[in-house]
Design a protein around this motif. Sequence first.
Motif, PDB file in Angstrom:
ATOM      1  N   LEU A  16     -26.907 -59.774  25.146  1.00  0.00           N
ATOM      2  CA  LEU A  16     -26.115 -58.678  25.718  1.00  0.00           C
ATOM      3  C   LEU A  16     -25.706 -58.989  27.154  1.00  0.00           C
ATOM      4  CD1 LEU A  16     -28.106 -55.617  24.303  1.00  0.00           C
ATOM      5  CD2 LEU A  16     -25.918 -56.533  23.484  1.00  0.00           C
ATOM      6  N   LEU A  17     -26.613 -59.601  27.918  1.00  0.00           N
ATOM      7  CA  LEU A  17     -26.276 -59.954  29.302  1.00  0.00           C
ATOM      8  C   LEU A  17     -25.164 -60.986  29.377  1.00  0.00           C
ATOM      9  CD1 LEU A  17     -29.789 -60.141  31.046  1.00  0.00           C
ATOM     10  CD2 LEU A  17     -28.087 -58.314  31.208  1.00  0.00           C
ATOM     11  N   ASP A  53     -21.487 -58.930  38.180  1.00  0.00           N
ATOM     12  CA  ASP A  53     -21.847 -57.660  38.817  1.00  0.00           C
ATOM     13  C   ASP A  53     -22.661 -56.794  37.860  1.00  0.00           C
ATOM     14  OD1 ASP A  53     -20.612 -58.347  41.170  1.00  0.00           O
ATOM     15  OD2 ASP A  53     -18.731 -57.302  40.707  1.00  0.00           O
ATOM     16  N   GLY A  54     -22.264 -56.791  36.575  1.00  0.00           N
ATOM     17  CA  GLY A  54     -22.995 -56.020  35.590  1.00  0.00           C
ATOM     18  C   GLY A  54     -24.412 -56.537  35.402  1.00  0.00           C
ATOM     19  N   ARG A  55     -24.558 -57.864  35.408  1.00  0.00           N
ATOM     20  CA  ARG A  55     -25.890 -58.461  35.270  1.00  0.00           C
ATOM     21  C   ARG A  55     -26.752 -58.127  36.489  1.00  0.00           C
ATOM     22  NH1 ARG A  55     -23.802 -64.504  33.690  1.00  0.00           N
ATOM     23  NH2 ARG A  55     -22.766 -63.967  31.720  1.00  0.00           N
ATOM     24  N   ARG A  56     -26.173 -58.266  37.675  1.00  0.00           N
ATOM     25  CA  ARG A  56     -26.942 -57.984  38.892  1.00  0.00           C
ATOM     26  C   ARG A  56     -27.369 -56.520  38.930  1.00  0.00           C
ATOM     27  NH1 ARG A  56     -23.102 -61.621  41.641  1.00  0.00           N
ATOM     28  NH2 ARG A  56     -24.236 -63.542  42.142  1.00  0.00           N
ATOM     29  N   ARG A  89     -36.689 -55.664  36.983  1.00  0.00           N
ATOM     30  CA  ARG A  89     -37.031 -56.946  37.572  1.00  0.00           C
ATOM     31  C   ARG A  89     -37.411 -57.964  36.493  1.00  0.00           C
ATOM     32  NH1 ARG A  89     -42.531 -57.953  38.434  1.00  0.00           N
ATOM     33  NH2 ARG A  89     -43.942 -56.333  37.630  1.00  0.00           N
ATOM     34  N   THR A  90     -37.207 -59.235  36.814  1.00  0.00           N
ATOM     35  CA  THR A  90     -37.464 -60.319  35.858  1.00  0.00           C
ATOM     36  C   THR A  90     -38.951 -60.690  35.889  1.00  0.00           C
ATOM     37  OG1 THR A  90     -36.833 -61.923  37.558  1.00  0.00           O
ATOM     38  CG2 THR A  90     -35.127 -61.255  35.987  1.00  0.00           C
ATOM     39  N   ALA A  91     -39.768 -59.879  35.271  1.00  0.00           N
ATOM     40  CA  ALA A  91     -41.213 -60.112  35.258  1.00  0.00           C
ATOM     41  C   ALA A  91     -41.563 -61.267  34.312  1.00  0.00           C
ATOM     42  CB  ALA A  91     -41.936 -58.843  34.822  1.00  0.00           C
TER      43      ALA A  91
END
Length: 260
Positions: free
Chosen positions: A157-158, A164-167, A174-176
């Motif tokens: 999906l990303l 900008d949408g991803r950020r 957060r990318t845990a």
Amino acid sequence: MALKPEPTTPQPRPRHPQHSVQHALRVLESVSRHGDGVTDTQLARETRLPPAELRPLLLMLRREGYVEQVADGAYVAGEALELVGAPGTTRRELVELRLQQTLDQLRDSVGAAIYLGRYVDGEIRVTRVAEGPLTPKVNEWVDFRSSAHASAVGKCLLTQLDRDGRRDHLSRHRTARLTSRTITSERLLFSKLDSQPPTVPVLDLQEYALGTVCAAVPLTAGAAVGCLALSLPVEHAHRLRQAADALNRRATPMALSLSL
């Protein structure tokens, strides 16, 4: 004298699923205009699709029940296409039933749990699952909404969002590190997403959960962002590539059903 190499037949490049859906919709619009049937020659002329692209589309549309071929070879609207003209409530119920049946059939043919994912209002959502005793779904030990960077559904999906949408998404989730294989670097994650070809399944090799491998392919229906995914226990990882290819072949008809 040196021998000339034998000429090779150029292979067509894989087409983006969205292009295939757009072309299929053009074919269906043309078929709908001709109640008494339309030949493939006339379809090619009206849709401006070359025979090499039209033939596989017609095969897919026949297989999915959107068109039928009558005795003289002409194409007419099939049962699935006639559902589009049904009353609102009836149509929605029938389409939802057909969608779940399609997912169940894919589960049985691939031998894996199947998922339908959507990106809605800035969140990852798994809207449908087809599982069974022999094809259990993955244990959602971390909410899928918070694990887009690790799951096949989330990464697929990303890939369909701009930077900008991803950020924006990662600023809220957060990318845990979920396993030792999880990518936690935003720079590295974006690099991998940018290099992901739209016609190649996105893989999750124990990045979300140890003991599970997954694959996902995009389902682009208009402005909607979606994906079709599967999961397998890691002991069946040798089947992942073949299962992912089967998933990819189902992407266009599935996206088409979501577009109608």
